[in-house]
Design an enzyme around this catalytic site. Structure first.
Site, mmCIF file in Angstrom:
data_model
loop_
_atom_site.group_PDB
_atom_site.id
_atom_site.type_symbol
_atom_site.label_atom_id
_atom_site.label_comp_id
_atom_site.label_asym_id
_atom_site.label_seq_id
_atom_site.Cartn_x
_atom_site.Cartn_y
_atom_site.Cartn_z
ATOM 1 N N GLU A 140 -10.197 2.103 3.555
ATOM 2 C CA GLU A 140 -10.447 1.623 2.189
ATOM 3 C C GLU A 140 -10.332 0.098 2.131
ATOM 4 O OE1 GLU A 140 -8.544 2.318 -2.288
ATOM 5 O OE2 GLU A 140 -7.460 2.986 -0.497
ATOM 6 N N HIS A 181 -53.308 19.369 -6.857
ATOM 7 C CA HIS A 181 -52.975 17.995 -6.469
ATOM 8 C C HIS A 181 -54.245 17.258 -6.023
ATOM 9 C CE1 HIS A 181 -48.823 19.264 -6.564
ATOM 10 N NE2 HIS A 181 -48.384 18.090 -6.125
ATOM 11 N N ASP A 184 -6.738 -6.005 -5.650
ATOM 12 C CA ASP A 184 -6.274 -5.010 -6.615
ATOM 13 C C ASP A 184 -6.286 -5.550 -8.033
ATOM 14 O OD1 ASP A 184 -5.857 -2.979 -4.827
ATOM 15 O OD2 ASP A 184 -3.690 -3.233 -4.692
ATOM 16 N N GLN A 231 0.828 -1.201 0.000
ATOM 17 C CA GLN A 231 0.000 0.000 0.000
ATOM 18 C C GLN A 231 0.862 1.250 0.000
ATOM 19 O OE1 GLN A 231 -3.023 -1.166 -0.244
ATOM 20 N NE2 GLN A 231 -3.852 0.814 -0.762
#
Length: 457
Positions: A347, A445, A384, A279
């Site tokens: 993440e 309406h 990934d 990372q």
């Protein structure tokens, strides 16, 4: 050296969002210029920021095909890996698509309500090609759109000098940053072009940066306007996506990448260190974090990081990330680790523990993350590249309210209503609508509802 600290010493700022791209005034100017002047503005900014400003931005399909054939011939292992990654991603994305049901149900007699999931007509995908051209991002952005049923997928990626133009570029000293080669053929990173062909993009353009986001959002003479824009990018791209949201849909605003690993004494220090460094090498502001109950493991992982850094080709970037933003947090127990992880909302979240009741319990305790990797073997790097999951994920705490890029981003969930006004349920709905219209002072309406009952009073 990575910081080691106790849970009680973790700073409040650790849990704040990490946004490195706000307040970029130039991005707003670029977008306004592209909206007003189209291709003329694209050529202006491409000439400023890129190595090539081609006559036409569109990369011919035969060029994409040639890149794929070249990869298949000259680098078959990469070609096979890329097709394998695409196949897995497509299987997973199709399964996601199946989970979004269309239905119609009779809620009350004569009141039929329904739901339909309709793909957008045209999607734009952005693929960065800076220090690390992200070939895997082509898979992650294009494949979910395919599975959703999007008719047209438009890819933008920064330009490169075409092989036919290289001699001329070298002769006049262009084709480098700040000195682009002007007027050549459209071309891009060869691996990205190959992946674009393999994954099935409809059209591809050699155009990058915030100006490409503007082109996709507003449309120009050459690049068509899209309905949704997805894909990562630098802080200028992120800011541009933020500014065009509303005119088009977007996947998310991605910040610096991050991983959070929860480990116990069963974890392999070498594997944990490798995952943290994987990372860290993304960016000097990437954030690799380990939370563990074993202080001895913490020291071993810190040592392993230093050992592995010495032979890492990306050491300069990874070491700065480790030293500036990395940390190892010593926790009292897995409950505390889960609490910190949920507050951080990372993440990527790894549970580096053996299968058993403790890991099962921890898996149930954590709920804020982009993707969860369960067990020693489930390395985040698989997500990934080649496990079917999408690697475009929420960062900077946004996993508290959103998931990653998926088929859903390319679908509109819309609703339908059908009535049989002779039945009691439909008449009851009309009566209720009339009274609610009266209460809100909206006489038209109320009248429109009562007319369905054969009365307008």
């Amino acid at each position: 050296m990575i910081k080691i600290q106790k849970a009680c010493d973790v700073e409040k700022e650790f849990f704040s969002g990490r946004d490195f791209g706000p307040g970029i005034d130039t991005v707003r100017d670029v977008l306004n210029d592209v909206k007003a002047n189209g291709d003329k503005a694209l050529h202006h900014y491409t000439g400023q920021f890129d190595v090539s400003d081609p006559t036409s931005f569109e990369i011919p399909m035969e060029t994409l095909k040639a890149a794929a054939e070249k990869m298949r011939t000259e680098n078959p292992k990469l070609y096979e890996s890329l097709t394998y990654s695409k196949d897995l991603a497509l299987k997973f994305a199709k399964k996601q698509r199946e989970s979004f049901d269309d239905f119609e149900v009779e809620l009350e007699s004569g009141v039929f309500t329904g739901q339909k999931n309709i793909p957008v007509d045209r999607a734009g995908v952005y693929v960065p090609a800076g220090r690390f051209p992200l070939v895997s991002t082509v898979v992650m952005t294009v494949v979910p759109a395919l599975a959703a049923g999007v008719k047209e997928i438009v890819l933008c990626t920064p330009p490169r000098v075409h092989p036919d133009d290289r001699a001329a570029a070298e002769k006049n000293g262009t084709g480098v940053p700040t000195k682009p080669f002007l007027g050549g053929k459209a071309y891009a990173d060869e691996n990205i072009m190959a992946a674009a062909y393999i994954c099935g993009v409809t059209r591809a353009f050699a155009c990058g940066g915030s100006q490409a986001i503007g082109a996709l959002a507003f449309g120009t003479e050459s690049i068509p306007k899209v309905d949704v824009i997805v894909g990562p990018g630098n802080k200028f791209v992120a800011e541009a996506k933020k500014l065009v949201y509303g005119n088009v849909g977007i996947d998310m605003i991605a910040g610096p990448t991050e991983v959070f690993i929860i480990a116990d004494s069963s974890a392999n220090p070498e594997w944990v260190a490798a995952d943290l460094l994987a990372q860290a090498e993304h960016d000097v502001v990437a954030q690799p974090v380990l939370a563990c109950t074993d202080e001895n493991l913490a020291k071993k992982v810190a040592g392993e990081i230093e050992r592995q850094l010495e032979t890492l080709p990306t050491k300069a970037v990874a070491e700065q990330s480790i030293n500036s933003y990395g940390r190892i947090i010593i926790v009292d127990d897995i409950d505390q680790a889960a609490d910190i992880a949920n507050r951080k909302a990372p993440e990527h979240l790894e549970l580096a523990m053996e299968d058993g009741p403790d890991r099962d319990r921890l898996q149930n305790l954590v709920h804020n993350y982009g993707s969860l990797f369960i067990g020693h073997g489930a390395a985040e790097v698989f997500g990934d590249y080649a496990a079917g999951l999408n690697h475009t994920l929420p960062t900077s705490g946004s996993a508290r309210f959103t998931g990653g890029l998926s088929v859903r981003v390319f679908l509109k969930t819309v609703t339908t209503l059908r009535t049989d006004n002779k039945k009691d349920g439909a008449r009851k709905s009309a009566l209720a609508a009339g009274y609610l219209g009266d209460a809100e002072g909206l006489a038209a309406h109320a009248r429109a509802a009562r007319l369905r009952l054969g009365s307008d009073d």
